[in-house]
Write an enzyme that holds these catalytic residues in place. Structure first.
Site, short mmCIF file in Angstrom:
data_model
loop_
_atom_site.label_atom_id
_atom_site.label_comp_id
_atom_site.label_asym_id
_atom_site.label_seq_id
_atom_site.Cartn_x
_atom_site.Cartn_y
_atom_site.Cartn_z
N PRO A 140 0.78 -1.24 0.00
CA PRO A 140 0.00 0.00 0.00
C PRO A 140 0.81 1.29 0.00
O PRO A 140 0.24 2.38 -0.06
CB PRO A 140 -0.81 -0.11 1.30
CG PRO A 140 0.00 -0.99 2.18
CD PRO A 140 0.72 -1.94 1.30
N LYS A 141 2.16 1.20 0.06
CA LYS A 141 2.95 2.44 0.09
C LYS A 141 3.78 2.61 -1.18
O LYS A 141 4.84 3.22 -1.17
CB LYS A 141 3.85 2.45 1.32
CG LYS A 141 3.05 2.54 2.60
CD LYS A 141 3.91 2.99 3.76
CE LYS A 141 3.04 3.20 4.98
NZ LYS A 141 3.81 3.77 6.10
N ASN A 142 3.30 2.06 -2.25
CA ASN A 142 4.00 2.12 -3.54
C ASN A 142 3.26 3.10 -4.44
O ASN A 142 2.03 3.01 -4.58
CB ASN A 142 4.00 0.69 -4.10
CG ASN A 142 4.34 0.61 -5.57
OD1 ASN A 142 3.85 1.37 -6.40
ND2 ASN A 142 5.17 -0.34 -5.92
#
Lengths: 363, 368
Positions: free
Chosen positions: B142-144
């Site tokens: 989720p942090k890409n």
């Protein structure tokens, strides 16, 4: 100036210079496969290591010329017919598969193009390594840059399309500043986007409406400083409010957003912003230093975002820059807007003087 | 590894995969590990006859590579064939399938994602299926940046935001401050005018964590784009809301920032009864943020009506902050004190040029 007693207290946590030098040396060599996600951004990783070594005054441990060649091999040069000008700049790595070459003409490839953050770190890395940028096709870089700016003033990273936000305005501003040529961007539109990114709480978000954040605030302020438009774009009242937002980020070290944990990298992002706004001097140096050093990895070198976490090149570099801002002995001073040492900055200034003197005989 | 932009919004160090120690050398070539492929079903692309027409393209870093990543044979094989497809700009199902493998190995490679989008359109692939695919990937990473951008593109092509708010809510339930998630949420809401239930969503999240700064930001986003803050009724409602949250959790910078934010250009000192409420709170619910807010109220008052008593109060609060309540910022509060004195003090009345910030005090600064 600190008294000898204060200095002694400060030095209780020792700064392991040699470990950090070796950390950056290893970074520049080979990384294991678990770092695969860094492939397209390898040039930025090189920048962290090379600039980190510069801050440590340890550039002599690397082979500068070999590194300069590698950077030039990442330049996307114009093809014979110049049909790819709007895609020029620097790549992050060789991942597309273009055969190694340090000179033109460019190779025609359906998917080869520069990336704004790689053009920025490519240029800074060349400068740090002592190169004179004579093999940079400046006009091509600027054409590639221009193609990335959107109507709202922000930039994409690549011509194929990507997210667009304030990070890439900062990269663009650095590129124009270094090349001493602002034809690569519409400054007015960029300023409008930056202003539009200011939050109700007086920090800057990644774009309009978004949560204010230490990194984006740095991008906003540093960009305006590089453009020479800080006081034109922001009123004194606004600047005071921004100063307040930034200075409230200090908890021990600094965090990036209210009610978030501190993280070493913000000692630079927020610290440098405060320095650009002339109020870094009013922060608490001791607590900041203690925090940064608590994230130092005493075994492998480098710094992590938190204590007892894995170090990485970004935090290692920005941790050093954070220490440099508070005047840690034996660290070179860092230019807070351009994020290179003052030494490298002076090299740039000399180069630019040469270009101006030679104006008329262009590359 | 923590790279590509700022740390909070990219891959965390803690998510690094462990080194794979299970590779086995068999007859000169390395096989994939026993754990993930116990029956040795995996075949390199270079050995697959359906790929025999394609010449793999290796990476070429020249004689002195820098920051070289040591890829396994499997990784290199996949990407050598990716590079080959890219070079000829092949538009085929086999290419599309390979992008998924390349993404699994490195979901941060923006070229792979771009090529996949080209193929999605060229091959007229099922975009609903793509939504399912990208949903899974974002849940894992989720942090890409690339995965969120890809999702946005697919939503735009489908012109269908109907799954977004629920999906983002799910991501936020795992990390309520994920910047990408909030950014995507704001884009969806603004693009497709999905304002209706967002204030309710904000209130629910503030009940769960009144210190979540992202949610306060979202509150401001929603209200400023719907009712706005001009009406006295709305403004007062928001002021009271803030004060109520502060009573419950006094040491909350987010609430105070919001309060100041909505009032700072509307006259902080002129909101009826506010100063009195804050002074009351000071006795039982004090915090550095409350005191800073007081200073700002006094400053606002001084700008409209320079009274000695007001200035004295402001200077006192600065002193209190510097010496007792916010000592980490001592030098800043003293600087602010000098600045207020300079702007509104007796010397200001005499018409002398104002010094903007006096000399910094001795001690603490500059180690070298």
């Amino acid at each position: 100036m600190l008294s000898p007693l204060q200095l002694e207290e400060f030095e209780q946590i020792d700064f392991l210079r040699d470990r950090h030098v070796r950390f950056f040396q290893r970074t520049l060599q080979v990384l294991p496969e678990r770092y695969a996600s860094l492939e397209t951004t390898r040039l930025t990783v090189m920048f962290f290591a090379v600039s980190g070594l510069d801050v440590l005054d340890a550039l002599d441990v690397i082979d500068r010329n070999n590194m300069i060649e590698w950077i030039y091999s990442l330049q996307v040069l114009p093809t014979e017919d110049q049909s790819n000008l709007s895609r020029c700049g620097f790549r992050g790595s060789s991942h597309i598969g273009i055969p190694y070459s340090v000179k033109g003409p460019g190779v025609l490839h359906p998917y080869d193009s520069g990336h704004v953050a790689m053009t920025y770190t490519g240029l800074t890395s060349l400068l740090i390594l002592g190169d004179d940028l004579s093999r940079v096709n400046k006009q091509a870089c600027l054409a590639g840059l221009k193609a990335l700016q959107l109507e709202d003033g922000s930039f994409c990273a690549v011509p194929e399309g990507s997210e667009n936000d304030i990070r890439f305005i900062y990269c663009a501003a650095c590129i124009c500043y270094m090349l001493d040529d602002w034809s690569g961007m519409d400054i007015q539109k960029a300023i409008e986007y930056i202003r539009g990114s200011m939050s109700y709480d007086n920090g800057f978000g990644q774009g309009a409406g978004l949560e204010s954040h230490g990194g984006w605030t740095f991008c906003a302020i540093a960009s305006l400083c590089l453009m020479g438009r800080l006081e034109e774009a922001l009123s004194q009242r606004e600047l005071d409010r921004i100063r307040r937002w930034c200075i409230m980020r200090q908890q021990s070290g600094f965090h990036g957003r209210p009610n978030k944990p501190v993280d070493t990298c913000y000692s630079f992002w927020v610290g440098a912003t405060l320095e650009l706004l002339d109020v870094f001097q009013y922060t608490n140096y001791e607590k900041n230093r203690n925090y940064i050093l608590s994230t130092q990895d005493r075994l492998v070198g480098g710094f992590a975002k938190w204590p007892d976490s894995h170090p990485d090149p970004l935090h290692a570099y920005l941790g050093l820059c954070g220490l440099s801002l508070i005047g840690e002995p034996n660290l070179r001073k860092v230019h807070p807007a351009l994020n290179i040492t003052q030494r490298a900055f002076q090299h740039l200034q000399q180069l630019q003087q040469t270009w101006r003197d030679n104006a008329g005989t262009c590359t | 590894a923590t790279m590509s932009g700022l740390e909070e919004t990219s891959n965390e160090s803690s998510e690094l995969k462990e080194d794979n120690d299970f590779d086995v050398e068999v007859e000169g070539h390395v096989e994939v590990d026993y754990a993930s492929d116990p029956f040795r079903l995996y075949m390199f692309y270079r050995d697959r006859k359906e790929w025999a027409d394609l010449e793999p393209v290796p990476q070429d870093d020249g004689p002195n590579p820098v920051v070289k990543i040591a890829y396994s044979e499997k990784f290199s094989d996949v990407y050598d064939y990716f590079r080959a497809l890219l070079k000829k700009d092949e538009r085929s199902d086999r290419a599309f399938a390979l992008t998924a493998e390349a993404i699994e190995l490195n979901a941060a490679n923006y070229t792979v994602w771009h090529y996949r989008r080209v193929l999605l359109q060229a091959l007229q692939k099922d975009l609903r299926e793509e939504m399912r695919y990208i949903t899974d990937i974002i849940e894992e990473q989720p942090k890409n940046y690339q995965v969120w951008h890809h999702r946005r593109m697919v939503v735009e092509w489908l012109n269908d935001p109907s799954e977004e708010l629920e999906f983002i809510a799910d991501i936020l339930s795992q990390d309520a401050k994920n910047y990408h998630a909030w950014q995507h949420r704001q884009w969806v809401i603004q693009e497709y005018k999905l304002w209706d239930n967002e204030l309710e969503f904000v209130e629910k999240l503030l009940e769960e964590d009144v210190r979540n700064n992202s949610v306060w930001n979202q509150r401001h986003f929603v209200i400023s784009h719907t009712t706005g803050y001009s009406s006295p009724a709305i403004l007062d409602r928001e002021v009271q809301y803030c004060l109520n949250q502060i009573r419950k959790a006094p040491h909350n910078e987010s609430a105070w920032n919001y309060l100041k934010g909505i009032l700072q250009d509307r006259g902080m000192s002129s909101h009826p009864g506010l100063l009195e409420q804050v002074l009351e709170l000071k006795e039982t619910h004090c915090s550095p943020y409350l005191l800073a807010f007081l200073v700002d109220c006094y400053e606002d008052a001084l700008e409209n009506n320079n009274q000695k008593e007001t200035l004295n109060r402001a200077l006192e609060v600065c002193e209190y902050l510097a010496q007792e309540k916010d000592t980490i910022r001592k030098e800043y509060w003293l600087f602010l004190q000098r600045s207020l004195e300079s702007r509104f003090g007796p010397s200001a009345a005499s018409g002398e040029p104002l010094a903007d910030g006096t000399e910094p005090p001795a001690g603490q600064q500059e180690l070298s």
